[in-house]
Design a protein around this motif. Sequence first.
Motif, PDB file in Angstrom:
ATOM      1  N   GLY A 270      39.534  41.084  37.352  1.00 19.85           N
ATOM      2  CA  GLY A 270      39.035  41.395  38.681  1.00 19.85           C
ATOM      3  C   GLY A 270      38.370  42.749  38.765  1.00 19.85           C
ATOM      4  N   LEU A 271      38.312  43.484  37.657  1.00 19.05           N
ATOM      5  CA  LEU A 271      37.653  44.784  37.638  1.00 19.05           C
ATOM      6  C   LEU A 271      36.138  44.586  37.632  1.00 19.05           C
ATOM      7  N   PRO A 272      35.382  45.464  38.274  1.00 19.42           N
ATOM      8  CA  PRO A 272      33.948  45.208  38.465  1.00 19.42           C
ATOM      9  C   PRO A 272      33.127  45.190  37.186  1.00 19.42           C
ATOM     10  N   HIS A 273      33.599  45.802  36.113  1.00 17.10           N
ATOM     11  CA  HIS A 273      32.842  45.805  34.858  1.00 17.10           C
ATOM     12  C   HIS A 273      33.261  44.674  33.929  1.00 17.10           C
ATOM     13  N   HIS A 274      34.177  43.798  34.381  1.00 12.75           N
ATOM     14  CA  HIS A 274      34.649  42.664  33.582  1.00 12.75           C
ATOM     15  C   HIS A 274      33.906  41.413  34.040  1.00 12.75           C
ATOM     16  N   HIS A 275      32.977  40.938  33.209  1.00 10.65           N
ATOM     17  CA  HIS A 275      32.095  39.829  33.562  1.00 10.65           C
ATOM     18  C   HIS A 275      32.501  38.561  32.803  1.00 10.65           C
ATOM     19  N   ALA A 276      31.900  37.452  33.177  1.00  7.95           N
ATOM     20  CA  ALA A 276      32.216  36.173  32.538  1.00  7.95           C
ATOM     21  C   ALA A 276      30.941  35.378  32.303  1.00  7.95           C
ATOM     22  N   VAL A 277      30.900  34.707  31.153  1.00 11.61           N
ATOM     23  CA  VAL A 277      29.899  33.685  30.860  1.00 11.61           C
ATOM     24  C   VAL A 277      30.696  32.405  30.613  1.00 11.61           C
ATOM     25  N   ALA A 278      30.355  31.348  31.326  1.00 11.70           N
ATOM     26  CA  ALA A 278      31.226  30.177  31.342  1.00 11.70           C
ATOM     27  C   ALA A 278      30.458  28.879  31.187  1.00 11.70           C
ATOM     28  N   THR A 279      31.156  27.862  30.700  1.00  7.96           N
ATOM     29  CA  THR A 279      30.615  26.508  30.602  1.00  7.96           C
ATOM     30  C   THR A 279      30.783  25.799  31.943  1.00  7.96           C
ATOM     31  N   ASP A 280      30.182  24.625  32.056  1.00  5.29           N
ATOM     32  CA  ASP A 280      30.359  23.814  33.258  1.00  5.29           C
ATOM     33  C   ASP A 280      31.825  23.415  33.433  1.00  5.29           C
ATOM     34  N   LEU A 281      32.529  23.140  32.318  1.00  2.58           N
ATOM     35  CA  LEU A 281      33.940  22.772  32.407  1.00  2.58           C
ATOM     36  C   LEU A 281      34.753  23.935  32.969  1.00  2.58           C
TER      37      LEU A 281
END
Length: 326
Positions: A270-281
């Motif tokens: 939940g920290l602002p510099h923690h990002h995510a790249v995710a699949t459709d699943l």
Amino acid sequence: MVAFEGKLGDTLLALSGVRAVLDWLRLRSVRMAVRAVGPYAELIARTGLITQPRGTTPSTWRAAIGDRPGVETHGSTAAVSLVLDPAAPPCWSTDGRAHPDLPARHYLALERRLGIRLPGTAPFTPTLATGPSNLVEELRSGGRLGRLNIAAITATSWPELKDYTAQRYITLAKHIAEAHQTQARLLLIGGNPGDGLRITAETPRRHVQVLRLDGMPADHLADLFPHCHLIVGNDTGLTHLAAMTRSRDGSSPPVIGLYARHSHSKWRTGLPHHHAVATDLSDRMHQGDLCPVRDAIGPDTDVHMDAFPPAALAQVGLELINGVRP
């Protein structure tokens, strides 16, 4: 007593629950001493939650808070025990905002359970203080840290589904180095090979110098991560650790988590510099607040980490390094 014995990632994301209990006790003006036990005690001490030196024994009644293995191991003499189960807290919505990440879930669930508004606000994740490190100085003096340092986490308990592979990380680093017209130092962070810490330098490539770090203790990594310009990792404890570390000036490098199966919103700090790249699943797990393991949901495709082409992932990394993305 803070007692965690299970997975590193679950432990780190549950520390907001410890914070909630301590916030409540302070509101009630309860005098307390807080100590940590177990394999993560040194890391937990970096959050500032601990107020009593390790190894000392309280003279009055004790409360134990932690995961189930930790409470079962250390909580037999406690007057009260609280288990922080990552499968338990739901996604909360408050003040017109949804809070799907696990640290927010733990904190807000305890707030509801205690029946009082606590002082914490998002992000609820405690951060880990870092300091001088002999290992960092050794790497720097040996020329193994440079103008562009990228850490890539290969360690995982589920390699067939979560290993992005060293070669993909090397390709990713090559794209970023070419864009910056420099040579990148790529630190491949592996797990414990069984024979302790092992540092291996590969033959330098044109744009990437690869250094493999295997078996490095988590507290050493906490001191190393703030010296990187970008950190990329699968959905695992060391990636969460990287997001929670900060340098002495309070800054933190951008961290990208790769989510193939699990919710990209729940399993994040939940920290602002923690990002995510995710699949459709992963996005479906996010939208339905589901877990593929708990809810026995199989993937509808054989594509896992293959879903993240290194060139496309490098573009995301470049935008974060250059400050384009928030």
